[in-house]
Motif scaffolding. Structure first.
Motif, short mmCIF file in Angstrom:
data_model
loop_
_atom_site.label_atom_id
_atom_site.label_comp_id
_atom_site.label_asym_id
_atom_site.label_seq_id
_atom_site.Cartn_x
_atom_site.Cartn_y
_atom_site.Cartn_z
N GLU A 76 0.82 -1.21 0.00
CA GLU A 76 0.00 0.00 0.00
C GLU A 76 0.86 1.26 0.00
O GLU A 76 0.35 2.36 -0.22
N PHE A 77 2.16 1.09 0.29
CA PHE A 77 3.04 2.24 0.47
C PHE A 77 4.32 2.09 -0.33
O PHE A 77 4.73 0.98 -0.68
N PHE A 78 4.98 3.21 -0.56
CA PHE A 78 6.38 3.26 -0.97
C PHE A 78 6.97 4.50 -0.34
O PHE A 78 6.24 5.39 0.11
N THR A 79 8.29 4.54 -0.28
CA THR A 79 8.96 5.74 0.20
C THR A 79 9.88 6.25 -0.89
O THR A 79 10.34 5.48 -1.74
N VAL A 80 10.12 7.54 -0.87
CA VAL A 80 11.05 8.17 -1.80
C VAL A 80 12.06 8.95 -0.97
O VAL A 80 11.68 9.84 -0.21
N SER A 81 13.33 8.58 -1.12
CA SER A 81 14.42 9.23 -0.39
C SER A 81 15.24 10.05 -1.37
O SER A 81 15.67 9.53 -2.40
N VAL A 82 15.46 11.31 -1.03
CA VAL A 82 16.00 12.29 -1.97
C VAL A 82 17.34 12.84 -1.48
O VAL A 82 17.40 13.50 -0.44
N LEU A 139 19.64 15.60 -1.80
CA LEU A 139 19.67 16.96 -2.36
C LEU A 139 21.08 17.48 -2.61
O LEU A 139 21.27 18.40 -3.40
N ASN A 140 22.07 16.89 -1.96
CA ASN A 140 23.42 17.46 -2.00
C ASN A 140 24.42 16.60 -2.76
O ASN A 140 25.62 16.64 -2.49
N GLY A 141 23.93 15.78 -3.67
CA GLY A 141 24.83 15.01 -4.53
C GLY A 141 25.43 13.77 -3.89
O GLY A 141 26.30 13.13 -4.48
N GLN A 142 25.00 13.42 -2.70
CA GLN A 142 25.53 12.23 -2.04
C GLN A 142 24.91 10.95 -2.64
O GLN A 142 23.93 11.02 -3.37
N LEU A 143 25.50 9.83 -2.35
CA LEU A 143 25.01 8.50 -2.74
C LEU A 143 24.94 8.31 -4.26
O LEU A 143 24.11 7.55 -4.75
N LYS A 144 25.82 8.97 -5.00
CA LYS A 144 25.82 8.84 -6.47
C LYS A 144 26.10 7.41 -6.91
O LYS A 144 25.45 6.90 -7.82
N LYS A 145 27.09 6.77 -6.28
CA LYS A 145 27.44 5.39 -6.63
C LYS A 145 26.26 4.47 -6.36
O LYS A 145 25.94 3.58 -7.16
N GLY A 160 20.67 8.78 5.10
CA GLY A 160 21.76 9.45 4.42
C GLY A 160 21.28 10.36 3.31
O GLY A 160 22.08 11.06 2.68
N ASN A 161 19.98 10.38 3.07
CA ASN A 161 19.36 11.30 2.13
C ASN A 161 18.81 12.48 2.91
O ASN A 161 18.63 12.41 4.12
N ASP A 162 18.52 13.57 2.21
CA ASP A 162 18.07 14.78 2.88
C ASP A 162 16.57 14.80 3.16
O ASP A 162 16.14 15.28 4.19
N LEU A 163 15.79 14.28 2.21
CA LEU A 163 14.33 14.28 2.32
C LEU A 163 13.79 12.88 2.14
O LEU A 163 14.36 12.07 1.39
N HIS A 164 12.66 12.62 2.79
CA HIS A 164 12.00 11.32 2.67
C HIS A 164 10.50 11.56 2.56
O HIS A 164 9.90 12.19 3.45
N PHE A 165 9.90 11.08 1.49
CA PHE A 165 8.46 11.15 1.29
C PHE A 165 7.87 9.79 1.64
O PHE A 165 8.32 8.76 1.11
N ILE A 166 6.85 9.77 2.48
CA ILE A 166 6.14 8.56 2.83
C ILE A 166 4.84 8.59 2.02
O ILE A 166 4.03 9.51 2.18
N CYS A 167 4.66 7.60 1.15
CA CYS A 167 3.62 7.67 0.14
C CYS A 167 2.65 6.49 0.24
O CYS A 167 3.07 5.34 0.19
N LYS A 168 1.35 6.81 0.34
CA LYS A 168 0.29 5.80 0.39
C LYS A 168 -0.42 5.78 -0.96
O LYS A 168 -0.99 6.79 -1.38
N VAL A 210 6.43 13.96 5.18
CA VAL A 210 7.73 14.28 4.62
C VAL A 210 8.68 14.49 5.80
O VAL A 210 8.35 15.21 6.75
N TYR A 211 9.82 13.82 5.73
CA TYR A 211 10.83 13.96 6.77
C TYR A 211 12.09 14.58 6.18
O TYR A 211 12.43 14.29 5.04
N GLN A 212 12.76 15.38 6.99
CA GLN A 212 14.04 15.96 6.60
C GLN A 212 15.08 15.50 7.61
O GLN A 212 14.87 15.63 8.82
N GLU A 213 16.18 14.96 7.10
CA GLU A 213 17.26 14.56 8.01
C GLU A 213 17.96 15.81 8.51
O GLU A 213 18.14 16.77 7.77
#
Length: 167
Positions: free
Chosen positions: A68-74, A76-82, A118-126, A163-166
């Motif tokens: 029923e859900f997915f999350t999106v982790s964003v 914003l600062n170019g981290q986690l490219k690999k 380790g991401n800046d933003l997280h969307f919790i999506c239903k 929406v969460y912000q680290e």
């Protein structure tokens, strides 16, 4: 992490989306994440909505169909490219991406689908609505350029529950 307002982060999200974000889902105890570079966010049905396209051939599609859900982790600062590159080119059928990349998962109160720390933003999506693409309804130039193998997307329209912000 702190909760933040959807509208405050919308511009940041839309700016970084083409560079890639993590879409994560969980079904039957299995977690998978993929890189998402297409999508949109806005206001539909008097709700904040995030639309995520997932190709039917993707392992994530198999899992998200049973969730029923997915999350999106964003990032914003170019981290986690690999990690984004790996998750965009390797299948969860063949790799446990979380273990392979040593990704740290985080729990949220709204659902059992984790976020990628380790991401800046997280969307919790239903998920509120989903629609399979109909190739006959698609403009020919897009069909030829973006779907040469006719591997179409399912569009998942989801209410942004939080929406969460680290920090």
């Amino acid at each position: 992490m702190k909760k933040v307002d959807f509208n405050q982060v919308l511009n940041d999200y839309n700016e970084v989306l083409p560079k890639g974000v993590f879409l994560t889902t969980k079904a039957k105890g299995e977690v998978n994440t993929m890189t998402m570079g297409w999508g949109t966010a806005g206001f539909i049905w008097n709700q904040n909505i995030l639309m995520a396209p997932v190709r039917k051939s993707r392992y994530t599609h198999q899992l998200i169909e049973n969730s029923e859900f997915f999350t999106v982790s964003v990032p914003l600062n170019g981290q986690l490219k690999k990690e984004l590159q790996f998750c965009g080119t390797k299948s969860g059928r063949d790799y446990n991406k979380v273990e392979e990349l040593n990704l740290e998962l985080g729990e949220v109160e709204e659902c059992n689908v984790p976020i990628i720390k380790g991401n800046d933003l997280h969307f919790i999506c239903k998920i509120k609505y989903q629609q399979d693409m109909v190739k006959e309804n698609l403009a020919e130039d897009i069909l030829e350029n973006k779907y040469p193998d006719k591997d179409m997307h399912t569009f998942y329209y989801a209410e942004v529950a939080a929406v969460y912000q680290e920090e």
